[in-house]
Write a protein that holds these residues in place. Structure first.
Motif, short mmCIF file in Angstrom:
data_model
loop_
_atom_site.label_atom_id
_atom_site.label_comp_id
_atom_site.label_asym_id
_atom_site.label_seq_id
_atom_site.Cartn_x
_atom_site.Cartn_y
_atom_site.Cartn_z
N MET A 21 -0.85 -7.52 8.94
CA MET A 21 -0.29 -6.89 7.92
C MET A 21 -1.13 -7.31 6.60
N VAL A 22 -2.15 -6.55 6.01
CA VAL A 22 -2.77 -6.87 4.99
C VAL A 22 -2.29 -6.33 3.63
N PRO A 23 -1.84 -7.06 2.66
CA PRO A 23 -1.32 -6.44 1.60
C PRO A 23 -2.13 -5.23 1.00
N GLY A 24 -1.74 -4.01 0.91
CA GLY A 24 -2.41 -2.93 0.26
C GLY A 24 -3.10 -1.88 1.32
N THR A 25 -3.18 -2.30 2.60
CA THR A 25 -3.60 -1.57 3.61
C THR A 25 -2.52 -0.89 4.22
N ILE A 26 -2.32 0.52 3.88
CA ILE A 26 -1.35 1.37 4.40
C ILE A 26 -1.55 2.51 5.25
N HIS A 27 -0.75 3.26 5.90
CA HIS A 27 -0.69 4.44 6.40
C HIS A 27 -0.50 5.60 5.50
N LEU A 28 -1.57 6.21 4.93
CA LEU A 28 -1.26 7.38 4.03
C LEU A 28 -1.23 8.54 4.26
N VAL A 29 -2.09 8.83 5.74
CA VAL A 29 -1.76 10.31 6.01
C VAL A 29 -1.64 10.15 7.53
N ASP A 30 -0.40 11.11 8.13
CA ASP A 30 0.03 11.23 9.36
C ASP A 30 -0.90 12.29 10.10
N ILE A 417 -8.03 10.19 -0.62
CA ILE A 417 -7.35 10.86 0.62
C ILE A 417 -8.25 11.13 1.70
N LYS A 418 -9.55 11.73 1.21
CA LYS A 418 -10.74 12.10 2.30
C LYS A 418 -11.12 10.78 2.90
N LEU A 419 -11.29 9.71 2.38
CA LEU A 419 -11.87 8.45 3.04
C LEU A 419 -10.62 7.95 3.78
N SER A 420 -9.36 8.08 3.63
CA SER A 420 -8.25 7.59 4.22
C SER A 420 -8.34 8.58 5.54
N LYS A 421 -8.31 9.79 5.57
CA LYS A 421 -8.44 10.66 6.79
C LYS A 421 -9.40 10.07 7.74
N ARG A 422 -10.49 9.98 7.21
CA ARG A 422 -11.82 9.63 8.03
C ARG A 422 -11.41 8.27 8.59
N ASN A 423 -10.59 7.19 8.10
CA ASN A 423 -10.27 6.07 8.53
C ASN A 423 -8.97 6.09 9.31
N ASN A 424 -8.66 7.23 9.97
CA ASN A 424 -7.57 7.42 10.95
C ASN A 424 -6.21 7.21 10.20
N ILE A 426 -5.55 5.60 7.35
CA ILE A 426 -5.15 4.36 6.88
C ILE A 426 -6.01 4.13 5.59
N LEU A 427 -5.19 3.92 4.42
CA LEU A 427 -5.93 3.67 3.11
C LEU A 427 -6.12 2.30 3.00
N PRO A 429 -7.49 -0.02 -0.19
CA PRO A 429 -7.75 0.18 -1.72
C PRO A 429 -9.00 0.23 -2.09
N GLU A 430 -9.86 -0.78 -1.40
CA GLU A 430 -11.30 -0.66 -1.66
C GLU A 430 -11.98 0.80 -1.78
N PHE A 431 -11.46 1.77 -1.24
CA PHE A 431 -11.98 3.20 -1.06
C PHE A 431 -12.12 3.64 -2.57
N ARG A 432 -11.23 3.46 -3.39
CA ARG A 432 -11.36 3.66 -4.84
C ARG A 432 -12.53 3.06 -5.45
N LEU A 433 -13.05 2.12 -5.12
CA LEU A 433 -14.14 1.31 -5.92
C LEU A 433 -15.58 1.99 -5.78
N TRP A 434 -15.75 2.84 -4.69
CA TRP A 434 -16.81 3.43 -4.35
C TRP A 434 -17.39 4.26 -5.83
N THR A 435 -16.19 4.93 -6.50
CA THR A 435 -16.25 5.84 -7.61
C THR A 435 -16.51 4.88 -8.96
N MET A 436 -16.62 3.52 -8.77
CA MET A 436 -17.27 2.75 -10.12
C MET A 436 -18.77 2.78 -10.25
#
Length: 575
Positions: A21-30, A417-424, A426-427, A429-436
């Motif tokens: 269990m890593v802090p911040g890594t969560i199941h966002l999409v079922d 959300i799109k990247l989470s779907k591609r990642n089974n 699972i969200l 947090p670093e997915f957000r950083l690509w937009t920087m």
């Protein structure tokens, strides 16, 4: 192992969780639609509500969307006006140096005092809001803002501005931390960037439109009327807040980990389906057993965030006057004020929080640059702008902020959300950083256009139009991205993380405000611009480090995170 897990399921025991269990890594999409959890109402994407609303009918997460947006709009306008109150005076600094017989350096000191008390206010008002309610703090700060403007309207020396900025900074401090917590009180994780971006926009829109209004008020009336008009607006706002603004304070008693529940369900389903395939368990047994059938059934979920079935009817809805209490005593934080006060500093070893504070703090450097130099640049040759014209130069930054809000908010939520779907589902947090990537480029380019455009006496549109547009976009979007990333990384410590980030931000803003005038005097606008350009590349571009090692950093701080997540950790005055 499969036999052991199957026996545990049949006997009603919980399975052991061996996944890290890593802090911040969560199941966002079922993705399969099989989880028995609450999901976004009417959603076709099976987005899991993080956090899950409680069974209490007074839970702000259960508010109807219309009510959420109405309360949000009121808080947004309050934040906007507080931003106006601390940033409106840039166009009249030249006038004030004559009226008060003071220097630009003394006016810079008054701005630095504002930053100091923005930071102090974050640290002191956050625990006060947790103990006495968000509503109490917002009302109190509105009153302080009124007092500040009354004093300012009668000012006759630069020393009065010191007092005014002290009070204004303290009153506006919740804009930097508490309004973000109020956002997480009523909106879910997959909505977070969108609504945080709106509050970042309130900060920059107030900072940009305040000087515009100031220029015209000074030309048609006098600078004192800038204070009088704010007194009127804050006075009306206070009345509306008294009778309409509800408190979003809500201490969540159920602290069970949602991620643990999701993994339990997923492992149980996998175990049963595997047992059926291997012949250890018959399909007839699964179909006839209500518990087993519920585990493997498709679309076995609660597809709404305000379902009536999960509400505890034994808890009465609060009356209007209970909602309008000045002090919240029912759902307030049970810890001591002192514990809430010092807990943010435990997070000093969390890289995501420190990074968020530094990146957000650097945005205050560019904002301070605009506020402290616009009067000097545009009121003198070759531009010779009038006070209203100096104020109008902020429109470039405002328009850029609007685009930046759309990018750093809804777009970042969408891409996450799109990247989470591609990642089974699972969200990370670093997915957000690509937009920087875009804000980093725009920030650097904006500094060059603003500083060098003015230094080489280019057409005003280069610095005020292009430069400020790019800076407005970068500041608005990057602020939302770094705040959301830090909160997503350590969700159970969102309040503490925001306080520490904003404390760091305001320390940077204060130091830079003291330094900018001597820096410009020593190096000139050209050299200073190039140095700030390099700083922006290094600071904003540091997101690549977290894309590469962000999860490793979160994994390394896992033990401290779960230790600090205990609300009673560090409590000196236990009951």
């Amino acid at each position: 192992m499969e036999n052991q897990n199957l026996n545990k399921i049949l006997s009603g025991e919980k399975l052991s969780i061996d996944e890290e269990m890593v802090p911040g890594t969560i199941h966002l999409v079922d993705l399969e639609g099989t989880l028995n959890v609450k999901k976004e109402s009417g959603s076709q994407s099976n987005i899991i509500l993080q956090p899950q609303p409680s069974s209490n009918p007074n839970d702000p997460l259960r508010w109807p969307k219309r009510k959420k947006l109405a309360q949000f709009s009121l808080l947004w306008f309050w934040a906007f006006m507080q931003a106006v109150a601390v940033n409106w005076s840039g166009p009249i600094w030249t006038l004030w140096t004559e009226t008060f017989d003071c220097t630009y350096m003394q006016l810079n000191i008054s701005s630095a005092i504002c930053f100091i008390f923005l930071g102090i206010g974050c640290v002191f008002l956050q625990p006060t809001a947790m103990k006495m309610g968000r509503r109490f703090v917002y009302l109190g700060c509105t009153i302080i803002a009124i007092v500040s403007n009354i004093i300012g309207s009668q000012g006759n020396s630069v020393q009065v501005l010191y007092v005014v900025n002290l009070l204004s900074g303290f009153a506006a401090a919740p804009v930097d931390s508490l309004v973000e917590i109020s956002t997480t009180d009523v909106f879910y994780q997959h909505e977070r960037a969108s609504y945080l971006a709106w509050f970042i926009l309130a900060l920059y829109a107030g900072s940009d439109l305040g000087p515009v209004a100031c220029g015209y008020i000074v030309e048609t009336l006098s600078w004192r009327w800038c204070y009088y008009i704010q007194i009127i607006i804050f006075g009306v706002l206070l009345i509306v807040q008294l009778f309409y603004m509800e408190d979003t304070t809500f201490e969540r008693i159920d602290r069970d980990d949602l991620e643990d529940k999701i993994i339990q369900q997923m492992k149980s389903r996998e175990t049963i389906l595997s047992a059926v395939q291997s012949g250890q368990l018959s399909q007839e047994r699964v179909n006839s057993d209500e518990k087993l059938n519920a585990i493997v059934s498709v679309n076995n979920s609660i597809n709404t965030d305000d379902d009536d079935e999960s509400v505890d009817s034994s808890i009465p809805m609060r009356t209007y006057w209970q909602k309008m209490r000045l002090v919240e005593t029912e759902y307030n934080d049970s810890r001591s004020w002192l514990t809430i006060f010092y807990r943010p500093f435990f997070l000093i070893s969390f890289p995501a929080v420190i990074w968020g504070g530094v990146v957000y703090g650097s945005q205050m450097m560019w904002l301070s640059l605009l506020a402290t130099t616009q009067s000097e640049i545009y009121s003198l040759p070759p531009y010779n702008f009038t006070t209203p014209q100096v104020g109008l130069t902020n429109f470039g930054a405002l328009i850029g902020s609007l685009f930046g809000m759309a990018y750093g908010g809804p777009f970042v939520d969408w891409i996450t959300i799109k990247l989470s779907k591609r990642n089974n589902g699972i969200l990370e947090p670093e997915f957000r950083l690509w937009t920087m990537i875009v804000p980093t480029i725009f920030n650097a380019a904006g500094l060059l256009a603003y500083g060098l455009g003015a230094a080489y006496e280019a057409h005003w549109f280069v610095s005020a139009g292009i430069g400020q547009w790019l800076l407005g976009f970068a500041m608005s979007s990057s602020g939302a991205i770094c705040l959301t990333y830090s909160v997503d990384s350590y969700p159970k410590l969102a309040s503490e993380g925001l306080v520490l980030m904003l404390f760091i931000r305001n320390c940077i803003g204060c130091g830079f405000t003291f330094a900018i005038q001597p820096w410009l005097t020593r190096n000139g606008l050209k050299v200073t611009t190039w140095l700030m350009f390099m700083l922006s590349i290094i600071i904003n571009g540091s997101f690549v480090v977290l894309i590469k090692w962000g999860k490793d950093f979160r994994r390394a701080t896992k033990n401290n995170y779960y230790k600090y997540s205990d609300p009673m950790f560090g409590e000196l005055f236990k009951k």
